[in-house]
Design an enzyme around this catalytic site. Structure first.
Site, mmCIF file in Angstrom:
data_model
loop_
_atom_site.group_PDB
_atom_site.id
_atom_site.type_symbol
_atom_site.label_atom_id
_atom_site.label_comp_id
_atom_site.label_asym_id
_atom_site.label_seq_id
_atom_site.Cartn_x
_atom_site.Cartn_y
_atom_site.Cartn_z
ATOM 1 C CE LYS A 21 -3.556 -0.679 -0.349
ATOM 2 N NZ LYS A 21 -4.228 -1.100 -1.608
ATOM 3 C CB THR A 22 4.163 2.230 -0.240
ATOM 4 O OG1 THR A 22 4.804 1.137 -0.912
ATOM 5 C CG2 THR A 22 4.058 1.931 1.247
ATOM 6 C CB THR B 171 0.760 -2.238 -7.703
ATOM 7 O OG1 THR B 171 0.703 -3.170 -6.628
ATOM 8 C CG2 THR B 171 0.084 -2.855 -8.919
ATOM 9 C CB SER C 223 -3.797 2.610 2.393
ATOM 10 O OG SER C 223 -4.023 2.058 1.115
ATOM 11 C CE LYS D 213 -3.131 -2.902 -7.019
ATOM 12 N NZ LYS D 213 -2.664 -3.215 -5.658
ATOM 13 N N GLY D 214 -6.602 2.435 -6.846
ATOM 14 C CA GLY D 214 -7.135 3.785 -6.928
ATOM 15 C C GLY D 214 -8.500 3.954 -6.296
ATOM 16 N NE ARG D 215 -11.375 -1.623 -3.970
ATOM 17 C CZ ARG D 215 -10.482 -2.587 -3.847
ATOM 18 N NH1 ARG D 215 -9.368 -2.351 -3.180
ATOM 19 N NH2 ARG D 215 -10.680 -3.776 -4.385
ATOM 20 C CE LYS D 216 -11.349 9.576 -6.492
ATOM 21 N NZ LYS D 216 -10.883 8.673 -7.514
#
EC number: 2.8.2.8
Length: 884
Positions: free
Chosen positions: A614-615, A618, A712, A833-836
């Protein structure tokens, strides 16, 4: 007449030339025949060497000595091992001093942890305690005078530590040409007399430290060198340990000492004088008996904390049964001698049995006498243990097809069944140790399917030399034990032709390498060969002499176990060795020679992206994969696409399994293979494992605000339906106590522990140089990935240089950067990826800011030492902390 002479003369010259040529040809033929006869005829046998005889106590052989009844003073308390780390502090003269290296070699052979320091000058004594815990259980000085002449502050500091923690000191006094012949040791009631030549060594049977050493024998003859030091004292704190006599040509020692007196060269300080126990040596470790007493000294001064028990297990393998050229194999008399010696050794070593490794293809391929020797072995087959080699003695790594390899094994098994050879020992050895390490998967699979093998041995793990580093491991359910050499190889078959002379072999047996192998290793499996038991029967000579010498000079309890129980015993003693440590086969020529030519180290990655999770790792993986010179590993179907090789059960599948995730590069020098496993960063085992297999790999880590990373991860777990994350708020997770449910504590750890950035980076820097580590600013990666990718490309040295400013495009709908395509389109990461997420609550933010404050400060200090830039988020956090 003159014309006739002109005709006859050339004819006579021609006949003379022919005669000379015939003589030369005859001479060469005779020499060739003689050479053939000598090489093929049996050697005129010299008398076989006789093994060392029984011990005989020689205590009465010498004159009077200063050995007196032991004084029973109150000994200082033993080391408080509960308050000290089991680490030995060794003060050396230099990193290359011979004695210092000998001390370290014994500690390493005994698997003891140690720390070396250059002997301090004034005021630079290393830190001895960590809060209330002592860092060292024993102190060793290569040069005793460096301890004696310490400045007052350092001496008081060290002595106070030794008294408070019950720590002893071992010191060596090495005389040199400028040493005073007689002097008092500064601050001690002890006198030294140096540069002496001594003879007739003896052990004091009343010395308290004796454990391994048996004081039953006098070692006659001169001691090596003329630089010995003896100790004299009337104080009851000193007890002699080893004693010698002056050589006849030496001048007498000052004082009322008889000419033939026994003079102490090693003394034990019982601690009566100042509360510190010491053992002082008047010479180095070049004399073998000093090595033995040195081990006893270390054990005694640590309350046996640094000492194995007295049990020693030895197994003697005889490889290549039925293999060997004519003239080197065993005959009937040799087999009879083998049986006789085995029976003699059983009276000294319970259950001693020679372990015979066979290749059936070569049965009856010797001379008539040697074939009779083969039959004699089979007639007595029940009196030995047996294990299989390959049928044709082929190296297993040359077989790429498991079924073909198994067929070879079945031929050998069929031979064994036809001749009544037992096949249930569960042990095998590969010719030349091929396929055992480096791992040849087909060998392990075939061994299990054909023979049911449970244990093997090799001299190659992790490397052949130095031998003291050899270790064991378990792979595919098969125990791999370290194997030792004993100085006997296929070509060493005559005593008087032993390399370096027969004295070299005797020196190894009598206090040398072979003796120390048994002394320092609880379990020793020795490799010998069929040829060592024919001819001069050096195998029999060596091991009977070794056993008798060990029983003369040590109190060891020698035993033999069959291979499978021996393997279990080994891993009971060393459970930490169960897991292997894979290394690059191409970094060791011997390993490369016994590794399949179908395999290539070019398939190993050049760099790793290690996380944490979570940094943004990916995203880096995705961006790098756009570069034409960079190739990622194939996705794993079982571990979320990441290989996760170094930190989980996949590691035990071996490097063949790992390399199958990478293609063979078209150009190994310009192509860059890599893998990304974000779980590597905070693993305790990955840095060591990674450095062993990929010592030159570059390491990339991405750091973001640890509070944001924790949040996150919590949201990631909620999105994946983790019931703990769904049932507890973020604040409840991060503030959980030790009384809360284990599942909640587990989620808390996964949120918080990866954020201890400085702790994890220090672990990586233990195994990788700082120049191979890149720390990427996770916040900059999110806002300006092109700049981050430029830094990464320069760090890796990738060419051609890809302009990510043109390659990447921000996707407004996704909210992050994607690959720009023609027509204004983009290719982005997946939906996950990129969830709000909702913003973190203020209470949690405040808690985490305080929680990570010290960790962030340590990270800032570490980056400053490394000369790496401080990430923007870290500057903000530190400013916020200081203003708060």
């Amino acid at each position: 007449m003159l014309k006739l002479w002109k005709v006859v003369r050339p004819a006579r010259q021609l006949e003379l030339h022919r005669l000379i040529l015939l003589l030369i040809a005859f001479s060469l033929g005779s020499m060739g025949f003689l050479a053939y006869y000598v090489s093929t005829s049996p050697k005129a046998k010299e008398p076989l060497p006789l093994p060392l005889g029984d011990c005989s106590s020689s205590g009465a052989a010498g004159g009077p000595g200063p050995v007196r009844p032991p004084v029973p003073p109150r000994p200082p308390r033993p080391p408080e091992t509960a308050r000290t780390e089991p680490v030995v502090l060794v003060f050396v003269e230099s990193a290359y001093s011979q004695l210092g290296q000998e001390i370290v070699a014994i500690l390493e052979s005994s698997r003891f942890r140690y720390s070396t320091e250059l002997a301090p000058g004034r005021g630079d004594m290393p830190t001895l305690t960590d809060h209330t815990r002592g860092r060292y259980v024993l102190v060793i000085y290569e040069n005793l005078l460096k301890y004696v002449n310490l400045d007052a502050w350092s001496r008081e500091l060290l002595d106070r530590y030794c008294v408070e923690y019950g720590v002893g000191i071992i010191g060596f006094f090495r005389a040199h040409e400028h040493s005073l012949l007689s002097a008092q040791l500064k601050g001690f009631p002890l006198f030294l007399h140096s540069n002496l030549g001594l003879r007739d060594y003896q052990v004091n049977p009343t010395a308290p430290l004796l454990h391994l050493t048996r004081p039953s024998r006098l070692e006659p003859g001169p001691l090596p060198g003329d630089d010995w030091t003896i100790f004299q004292s009337n104080h009851r704190t000193y007890e002699p340990v080893l004693l010698g006599s002056l050589r006849p040509a030496e001048p007498p020692v000052p004082g009322p000492v008889a000419r033939r007196a026994r003079l102490p060269t090693v003394v034990q300080d019982l601690g009566v004088h100042d509360g510190i126990q010491r053992v002082l040596f008047g010479h180095g470790l070049s004399f073998w008996l000093h090595k033995l007493v040195f081990r006893d000294a270390g054990g005694y001064l640590t309350g046996k904390g640094l000492l194995w028990d007295l049990d020693r297990y030895i197994l003697v393998d005889i490889d290549d049964i039925f293999v060997g050229k004519e003239g080197t194999r065993m005959k009937v008399a040799d087999v009879e001698a083998l049986l006789t010696t085995q029976n003699k050794l059983r009276t000294l070593v319970p259950n001693f049995t020679f372990n015979l490794g066979f290749s059936g293809k070569f049965y009856h391929t010797g001379t008539e006498e040697e074939d009779a020797g083969d039959d004699m072995l089979l007639n007595h087959r029940r009196e030995f243990w047996w294990f299989p080699h390959m049928w044709s003695h082929m190296q297993p790594h040359l077989f790429h097809n498991r079924s073909v390899l198994a067929d070879q094994m079945r031929l050998n098994k069929q031979f064994a069944l036809e001749h009544g050879i037992p096949t249930d020992l569960g042990y095998a050895v590969a010719p030349h140790h091929s396929g055992v390490y480096p791992i040849h998967t087909q060998l392990y699979e075939a061994w299990k399917s054909v023979w049911g093998i449970q244990v093997t041995s090799t001299e190659e793990y992790p490397h052949l030399r130095p031998a003291r580093y050899r270790r064991g491991f378990i792979h595919n359910g098969i125990m791999v034990l370290p194997r030792q050499t004993c100085g006997l190889f296929t070509h060493t078959i005559f005593y008087n032709e032993y390399p370096g002379g027969s004295r070299e072999l005797d020196r190894s047996i009598r206090g040398g390498e072979l003796f120390l192998t048994v002394l320092l290793n609880p379990i020793s499996i020795f490799m010998t060969h069929l040829s060592n038991y024919g001819n001069d029967r050096l195998g029999l000579y060596t091991f009977e002499s070794l056993v008798r010498f060990l029983q003369c000079w040590t109190s060891l309890r020698l035993q033999t176990l069959p291979p499978v129980p021996l393997g279990r015993k080994y891993f009971d003693l060393f459970p930490q060795e169960r897991s292997p440590l894979w290394q690059n086969p191409c970094d060791d020529k011997r390993h490369k020679d016994i590794w399949s030519k179908e395999k290539t180290c070019d398939r190993l990655p050049k760099f790793l992206i290690v996380g944490p999770q979570k940094t943004g790792t990916t995203a880096i993986h995705f961006f790098l994969s756009l570069h034409p010179a960079v190739t990622s590993s194939f996705p794993s179907p079982s571990t979320f696409e990441e290989i996760q090789f170094f930190n989980g059960p996949n590691y035990h599948k071996g490097i063949d399994w790992y390399m199958d995730f990478f293609p063979v590069p078209s150009n190994a020098s310009t192509d860059f293979l890599f893998e990304k496993s974000a779980t590597y960063f905070d693993s305790e085992v990955v840095p060591r494992r990674g450095a062993a297999l990929l010592p030159r790999a570059k390491i990339i880590t991405v750091l973001t605000n640890p509070a944001d990373r924790a949040y996150s991860w919590y949201q990631h777990q909620r999105a994946h339906g983790d019931p703990v994350a769904l049932n507890y708020t973020f604040y409840q997770v991060i503030t959980a106590s030790s009384q809360d449910p284990p599942a909640l504590r587990s989620l808390q750890n996964r949120c918080l522990v990866p954020g201890y950035y400085s702790t994890h980076l220090q672990r990586w820097l233990t195994y990788y140089p700082s120049g191979q580590l890149l720390i990427v600013d996770g916040q900059e990666l999110r806002t300006n990935p092109a700049a981050s990718m430029e830094i990464i490309q320069k760090f890796l040295g990738i060419t051609p240089f890809l302009n990510y400013t043109r390659t990447l495009r921000f996707d407004e709908d996704k909210g992050f950067w994607c690959q720009g395509l023609e027509g204004g389109k983009t290719r982005c990461l997946g939906k996950s990826k990129g969830r709000k997420y909702p913003d973190m609550d203020a209470e949690s933010r405040l808690f985490l800011t305080d929680f990570f404050r010290n960790h962030n400060l340590e990270l800032s200090k570490l980056l400053s030492r490394l000369g790496q830039p401080v990430p923007s988020w870290l500057r903000e956090e530190l400013q916020h902390s200081s203003s708060g």
